[in-house]
Design an enzyme around this catalytic site. Structure first.
Site, PDB file in Angstrom:
ATOM      1  N   TYR A   1      -2.619   5.856  11.835  1.00 54.91           N
ATOM      2  CA  TYR A   1      -2.682   4.388  12.354  1.00 54.91           C
ATOM      3  C   TYR A   1      -3.543   4.083  13.735  1.00 54.91           C
ATOM      4  O   TYR A   1      -3.796   3.345  13.977  1.00 54.91           O
ATOM      5  CB  TYR A   1      -1.490   3.712  12.151  1.00 54.91           C
ATOM      6  CG  TYR A   1      -0.671   3.304  10.796  1.00 54.91           C
ATOM      7  CD1 TYR A   1      -1.355   3.983   9.615  1.00 54.91           C
ATOM      8  CD2 TYR A   1       0.163   2.420  10.773  1.00 54.91           C
ATOM      9  CE1 TYR A   1      -0.941   3.744   8.493  1.00 54.91           C
ATOM     10  CE2 TYR A   1       0.405   1.907   9.332  1.00 54.91           C
ATOM     11  CZ  TYR A   1       0.050   2.826   8.313  1.00 54.91           C
ATOM     12  OH  TYR A   1       0.393   2.430   7.053  1.00 54.91           O
TER      13      TYR A   1
ATOM     14  N   GLU B   1       1.260  -4.038   7.095  1.00 56.75           N
ATOM     15  CA  GLU B   1       1.318  -2.696   7.118  1.00 56.75           C
ATOM     16  C   GLU B   1       1.431  -1.943   8.518  1.00 56.75           C
ATOM     17  O   GLU B   1       2.045  -0.930   8.609  1.00 56.75           O
ATOM     18  CB  GLU B   1       0.033  -2.094   6.410  1.00 56.75           C
ATOM     19  CG  GLU B   1       0.254  -0.810   5.890  1.00 56.75           C
ATOM     20  CD  GLU B   1      -0.908  -0.299   5.266  1.00 56.75           C
ATOM     21  OE1 GLU B   1      -2.084  -0.403   5.565  1.00 56.75           O
ATOM     22  OE2 GLU B   1      -0.484   0.647   4.336  1.00 56.75           O
TER      23      GLU B   1
ATOM     24  N   THR C   1      -0.483   2.695  -1.980  1.00 59.02           N
ATOM     25  CA  THR C   1      -1.948   2.311  -1.529  1.00 59.02           C
ATOM     26  C   THR C   1      -3.024   3.061  -2.396  1.00 59.02           C
ATOM     27  O   THR C   1      -2.804   4.328  -2.419  1.00 59.02           O
ATOM     28  CB  THR C   1      -1.897   2.759   0.013  1.00 59.02           C
ATOM     29  OG1 THR C   1      -1.032   1.908   0.818  1.00 59.02           O
ATOM     30  CG2 THR C   1      -3.593   2.677   0.557  1.00 59.02           C
TER      31      THR C   1
ATOM     32  N   CYS D   1      -6.425   8.167   3.140  1.00 59.69           N
ATOM     33  CA  CYS D   1      -5.667   9.038   4.031  1.00 59.69           C
ATOM     34  C   CYS D   1      -4.375   9.421   3.531  1.00 59.69           C
ATOM     35  O   CYS D   1      -3.790  10.516   4.000  1.00 59.69           O
ATOM     36  CB  CYS D   1      -5.551   8.173   5.309  1.00 59.69           C
ATOM     37  SG  CYS D   1      -6.860   6.813   5.589  1.00 59.69           S
TER      38      CYS D   1
ATOM     39  N   GLU E   1      -2.431  -2.343  -3.552  1.00 62.82           N
ATOM     40  CA  GLU E   1      -0.882  -1.554  -3.440  1.00 62.82           C
ATOM     41  C   GLU E   1      -0.607  -1.748  -4.624  1.00 62.82           C
ATOM     42  O   GLU E   1      -0.791  -2.811  -5.295  1.00 62.82           O
ATOM     43  CB  GLU E   1      -0.102  -1.820  -2.355  1.00 62.82           C
ATOM     44  CG  GLU E   1      -0.209  -1.452  -1.197  1.00 62.82           C
ATOM     45  CD  GLU E   1      -1.335  -2.128  -0.236  1.00 62.82           C
ATOM     46  OE1 GLU E   1      -1.856  -3.442  -0.527  1.00 62.82           O
ATOM     47  OE2 GLU E   1      -1.961  -1.675   0.468  1.00 62.82           O
TER      48      GLU E   1
ATOM     49  N   HIS F   1       0.757  10.209   9.025  1.00 65.26           N
ATOM     50  CA  HIS F   1       0.489   8.846   8.747  1.00 65.26           C
ATOM     51  C   HIS F   1       0.755   8.083   9.925  1.00 65.26           C
ATOM     52  O   HIS F   1      -0.063   7.063  10.026  1.00 65.26           O
ATOM     53  CB  HIS F   1       1.340   8.360   7.402  1.00 65.26           C
ATOM     54  CG  HIS F   1       0.238   7.369   6.811  1.00 65.26           C
ATOM     55  ND1 HIS F   1      -0.987   7.621   6.266  1.00 65.26           N
ATOM     56  CD2 HIS F   1       0.346   5.863   6.274  1.00 65.26           C
ATOM     57  CE1 HIS F   1      -1.363   6.927   5.583  1.00 65.26           C
ATOM     58  NE2 HIS F   1      -0.697   5.875   5.792  1.00 65.26           N
TER      59      HIS F   1
ATOM     60  N   CYS G   1      -8.149  -1.482   4.277  1.00 63.24           N
ATOM     61  CA  CYS G   1      -7.552  -0.164   4.476  1.00 63.24           C
ATOM     62  C   CYS G   1      -8.474   0.442   3.144  1.00 63.24           C
ATOM     63  O   CYS G   1      -8.724   0.130   2.288  1.00 63.24           O
ATOM     64  CB  CYS G   1      -6.172  -0.377   3.652  1.00 63.24           C
ATOM     65  SG  CYS G   1      -5.417   1.152   3.128  1.00 63.24           S
TER      66      CYS G   1
ATOM     67  N   CYS H   1      -7.224   4.143  12.050  1.00 64.23           N
ATOM     68  CA  CYS H   1      -7.571   3.097  10.874  1.00 64.23           C
ATOM     69  C   CYS H   1      -7.419   1.661  11.559  1.00 64.23           C
ATOM     70  O   CYS H   1      -8.303   0.968  11.420  1.00 64.23           O
ATOM     71  CB  CYS H   1      -6.912   3.282   9.606  1.00 64.23           C
ATOM     72  SG  CYS H   1      -5.363   2.579   9.549  1.00 64.23           S
TER      73      CYS H   1
HETATM   74 FE1  SF4 Z   1      -4.921   2.767   4.612  1.00 64.88          FE
HETATM   75 FE2  SF4 Z   1      -4.755   3.113   7.208  1.00 64.88          FE
HETATM   76 FE3  SF4 Z   1      -2.997   4.178   5.743  1.00 64.88          FE
HETATM   77 FE4  SF4 Z   1      -5.806   4.969   5.474  1.00 64.88          FE
HETATM   78  S1  SF4 Z   1      -4.346   5.292   7.153  1.00 64.88           S
HETATM   79  S2  SF4 Z   1      -4.528   4.781   3.922  1.00 64.88           S
HETATM   80  S3  SF4 Z   1      -6.707   3.122   6.068  1.00 64.88           S
HETATM   81  S4  SF4 Z   1      -3.135   2.152   6.186  1.00 64.88           S
HETATM   82 FE    FE Z   2      -0.746   3.009   4.988  1.00 67.45          FE
END
Ligand code: SF4
Ligand code: FE
Length: 483
Positions: A296, A447, A191, A104, A257, A292, A100, A299
């Site tokens: 996903y 996550e 995060t 983001c 985190e 968000h 991660c 990422c």
């Molecule tokens: Fe982390 Fe993915 Fe959230 Fe970006 S979108 S902060 S990489 S979990």
């Molecule tokens: Fe996240």
């Protein structure tokens, strides 16, 4: 100011005076802490890639507000093209870190607060949107990392924020002053907390009129007086203290985190983006969660690419790469991973412009994206473990491998195909272990389940957005039913 280099970013975090606790101790120097450093390196990648000629078109964009080149992580989406590029950028960063990369949450908070502050101003004649734009341009111009903080501890889930036995279970205003507000509470699972310059606070659920003090959104620097962080532990985290590079699986990158406590923190008026307008809390949550959930589809896919690659390498090292059953498992992993990417791209392509001018993803498709993310990475991980074999969890340590007396036995008996060294075989297995069971499993597995909202949160949105009434009408028309 121009974009920061990775090194400048690290030094900018070093200069901050954050209050960080871990393993019962105050961490005076989080930047060089061996447990935290890999997570900082992951964020650093978002800076390094932005200056890499090969990736700069994806990683940077001209700000519509200042005309400067800024990092896409500080950008307000101006088109569906921007939304798609966001997902592509996240896939790239996942591929380069296998972790991660944390930046983001701030980008998603920027875009959700942008449109919500506009809507509140329209309804009440407040000045939140101007406040927010000033803050945004400050972050973009200075190339800052911002933590987007939504999740409150929530206490008794059956009770509204104001009805909790302990009033601090949701972050709230405890004092209103001429020059600002004082807030108390906490944000959980944050995060990238120790790697962020600033933090944007948002409410975590829909609120009623009695929750006025809890409907609050603002931004403050991460080292503001009264803020402190307690770092969450991860499976196998103390392996990072052992000194080697093999047993950690991914020695350079990681995620982090923390529980962030706000112990009577002052927020000046010009940093406030919502203050008591309870009816806008739910919409802000929906927008942030929507962005968000789209994230996903980028990422997790990038990290999935690394895991699929690792499984294929492990198969080669074990001498089974040509077996049709193994090939089929790799195909299945690829199919699942690309399905997630399809969802990320689809909800972006179907995005629409908000009244404030920025672009919002298609909410139904973004929720479908995240619902699939609660399942597919688990299956991809299962197949990777299947291909890797049990050695990924029974192999002796790097210290045994390097030991003068017993090292040669580890070397001899854990050899795979003769062309591959035992060390390389162990390295790839440890990477799979890291992604499926170790520190990176926080980001790739759990996550995937709970980040951006647990599966049930998406099912509620899917039921709201699914337009079942229209579908029933379609069926009745085809069946010639007249009622
Ligand atoms: Fe982390 Fe993915 Fe959230 Fe970006 S979108 S902060 S990489 S979990
Ligand atoms: Fe996240």
């Amino acid at each position: 100011m121009a974009l920061m280099t990775g090194e400048q970013y690290i030094e900018s975090i070093r200069k901050m005076n954050m209050e960080v606790y871990m393993f019962g101790e105050k961490i005076e120097n989080p930047v060089d802490n061996p447990i935290l450093r890999p997570s900082l390196n992951s964020v650093r990648m978002t800076y390094d890639l932005a200056l890499d000629p090969q990736y700069k078109d994806l990683m940077t964009v001209v700000s519509p507000y200042t005309g400067e080149v800024v990092n896409r992580f500080t950008h307000i989406h101006q088109s569906t093209e921007d939304l798609k590029n966001k997902v592509k950028m996240q896939r790239l960063c996942g591929q380069k870190t296998a972790a991660c990369f944390q930046r983001c949450v701030g980008m998603d908070a920027f875009n959700a607060v942008f449109s919500t502050s506009f809507d509140i101003d329209k309804a009440y004649g407040t000045h939140y949107h101007e406040n927010f734009k000033t803050f945004l341009n400050y972050c973009a111009t200075n190339d800052l990392v911002v933590d987007g903080a939504m999740t409150d501890p929530k206490g008794d889930r059956s009770k509204a924020p104001h009805a909790q036995e302990d009033p601090d279970m949701y972050l709230h205003v405890v004092e209103r002053r001429e020059d600002g507000i004082v807030v108390r509470g906490a944000k959980a699972h944050q995060t990238g907390a120790t790697n962020s310059h600033e933090i944007i606070i948002m409410p975590t659920i829909s609120m009623g009129p009695d929750d006025k003090d809890y409907a609050v959104s603002f931004a403050v620097p991460m080292d503001t007086k009264g803020i402190f962080m307690i770092v969450g532990r991860q499976s196998c985290d103390t392996r990072k203290l052992e000194g080697g590079t093999m047993d950690v699986g991914n020695s350079e990158f990681g995620g982090m985190e923390a529980l962030i406590v706000f112990d009577d923190v002052f927020v000046p008026n010009d940093r406030i983006f919502m203050n008591g307008e309870t009816e806008f809390a739910g919409g802000l949550v929906e927008r942030f969660a929507g962005y968000h959930r789209q994230s996903y589809g980028g990422c997790k896919v990038g990290v999935g690419d690394v895991l699929i690659g690792a499984a294929a390498v492990a198969a080669e090292y074990n001498g089974v790469a040509k077996a049709s059953a193994v090939k089929d498992k790799i195909i299945e992993m690829t199919h699942l991973n690309e399905t997630l990417y399809c969802c990320g791209i689809a909800c972006s392509s179907e995005g629409t412009q908000t009244e404030s001018g920025n672009y919002m993803i298609d909410l139904l498709l973004a929720n479908v994206c995240k619902q699939n993310v609660t399942r597919f990475p688990y299956e991809i991980a299962r197949l990777a473990e299947d291909i890797a074999g049990g050695l990924m969890v029974t192999a002796p340590s790097e210290k045994d491998f390097r030991d003068e007396k017993i090292g040669k036995y580890v070397e001899k008996y854990l050899q795979g195909t003769s062309e591959v060294s035992t060390e390389n075989r162990l390295r790839i297995l440890r990477l799979i272990e890291n992604l499926t069971l170790g520190t990176a499993a926080v980001g790739y597995r759990t996550e995937s389940m709970h980040g951006a909202g647990s599966p049930q949160a998406q099912r509620i949105m899917i039921s709201r957005q699914g337009n079942l009434g229209y579908k029933k009408k379609l069926a009745k028309a085809i069946a010639h039913i007249e009622e």
